[in-house]
Design an enzyme around this catalytic site. Structure first.
Site, PDB file in Angstrom:
ATOM      1  N   HIS A 166      50.953  59.361  15.258  1.00 31.82           N
ATOM      2  CA  HIS A 166      52.198  59.105  14.538  1.00 31.82           C
ATOM      3  C   HIS A 166      52.090  57.851  13.674  1.00 31.82           C
ATOM      4  O   HIS A 166      51.686  56.790  14.158  1.00 31.82           O
ATOM      5  CB  HIS A 166      53.314  58.934  15.586  1.00 31.82           C
TER       6      HIS A 166
ATOM      7  N   HIS B 222      58.291  54.115   6.090  1.00 34.09           N
ATOM      8  CA  HIS B 222      59.205  54.954   6.868  1.00 34.09           C
ATOM      9  C   HIS B 222      60.662  54.776   6.445  1.00 34.09           C
ATOM     10  O   HIS B 222      61.366  55.739   6.155  1.00 34.09           O
ATOM     11  CB  HIS B 222      59.062  54.645   8.365  1.00 34.09           C
TER      12      HIS B 222
HETATM   13  O1  G3P Z   1      57.100  63.794  11.480  1.00 34.55           O
HETATM   14  C1  G3P Z   1      57.432  63.453  12.786  1.00 34.55           C
HETATM   15  C2  G3P Z   1      58.194  62.163  12.856  1.00 34.55           C
HETATM   16  O2  G3P Z   1      57.503  61.183  12.137  1.00 34.55           O
HETATM   17  C3  G3P Z   1      59.597  62.291  12.342  1.00 34.55           C
HETATM   18  O3  G3P Z   1      60.356  61.158  12.590  1.00 34.55           O
HETATM   19  O4  G3P Z   1      61.460  59.074  11.961  1.00 34.55           O
HETATM   20  O5  G3P Z   1      59.183  59.001  12.957  1.00 34.55           O
HETATM   21  O6  G3P Z   1      59.509  59.828  10.641  1.00 34.55           O
HETATM   22  P1  G3P Z   1      60.107  59.707  11.999  1.00 34.55           P
HETATM   23 MG    MG Z   2      57.490  60.467  10.116  1.00 30.76          MG
END
Ligand code: G3P
Ligand code: MG
Length: 247
Positions: free
Chosen positions: A12, A54
């Protein structure tokens, strides 16, 4: 079921919680831990450069301030996106998508590009990211495009229909079937808390691949994989390693 070349574990934001998110340094950390696929968040600067961040705003993960998408690239170029995490990463820049593609290639990593439009730029961001992804990943495993923004997925579908798309949902929607069909999605990307075994079965029966986020407990990751989830997006790139298995 569609062609799905992607691994079970996805790091992630590049390096999970072990590096400043969405940076080249994070990608290096993900690679060091043996990961073969990363997820990251892509958005547009005011003058149309695609870079990773993000949040809509700069404050949480950099020394800049304000809405990043309202600034031209020359005002974003020198932002420090590493010091907030640790002095070890001081001066780490906001990376351009082109630099990210190059780094992924160097590490032999696949990519899940989450299209994260600044509010009001959904269509433009979807289109520009898809066109850039087509060009930057040419000849390699196609990056998996995903977004919470339906308009961005529509635009990506129109611009580069051959690139695989995943619908991101943080809340359950009963119209998931129509939506994923209309958007030509190969996958659905869900907050793992929305899933139980019956829902996994139903989604799989509809021909969808399932990616879940953000799963940081190994036991939960094992359960989800056992249910048939295709990919786990994790911050714990150390304890949920690239070779993590259901059993
Ligand atoms: O793509 C999965 C995840 O990254 C979605 O949530 O807020 O971490 O971008 P976020
Ligand atoms: Mg994401």
């Amino acid at each position: 079921m569609s062609n799905w070349p992607y691994p079970h574990i996805v790091a992630h934001r590049g390096g999970g919680k072990l590096a400043p998110e969405n940076t080249l340094a994070a990608i290096d950390v993900g690679a060091r831990y043996g990961h073969t696929m990363i997820e990251f968040d892509a958005r547009l600067s005011q003058d149309g450069q695609i870079f990773l961040l993000h949040d809509d705003t700069l404050e949480r993960t950099s020394n800049g301030w304000g809405v990043a998408g309202e600034l031209p690239w020359d005002k974003l170029l020198n932002v420090d996106a590493g010091s907030w995490f640790s002095s070890k990463f001081k001066g780490e820049p906001l990376p351009l998508l082109s630099q990210v593609a190059e780094r992924c290639k160097q590490h032999g990593m696949m990519a899940n590009i989450e299209i994260k439009p600044t509010t009001g730029t959904e269509t433009q961001t979807g289109e520009m990211v898809a066109l850039a992804a087509r060009q930057l990943w040419e000849g390699q495993t196609a990056p998996l495009l995903s977004s919470f923004a339906i308009a961005a997925l529509e635009a990506a579908q129109n611009a580069a229909p051959e690139l695989p798309r995943g619908l991101l949902l943080d809340e359950w929607r009963d119209d998931w079937r129509e939506l994923t069909q209309r958007l030509g999605c190969v996958s659905i990307h869900l907050n793992h808390k929305l899933l139980d075994e019956a829902r996994v079965r139903e989604l799989k029966a509809a021909g969808l691949r399932i990616l879940v986020y953000t799963v940081n407990a190994p036991q939960r990751a094992r359960t989800l994989l056992r249910w048939g989830v295709d990919a786990i997006c994790t911050d714990r790139i150390d304890t949920i390693g690239a070779d993590f298995k259901a059993q």
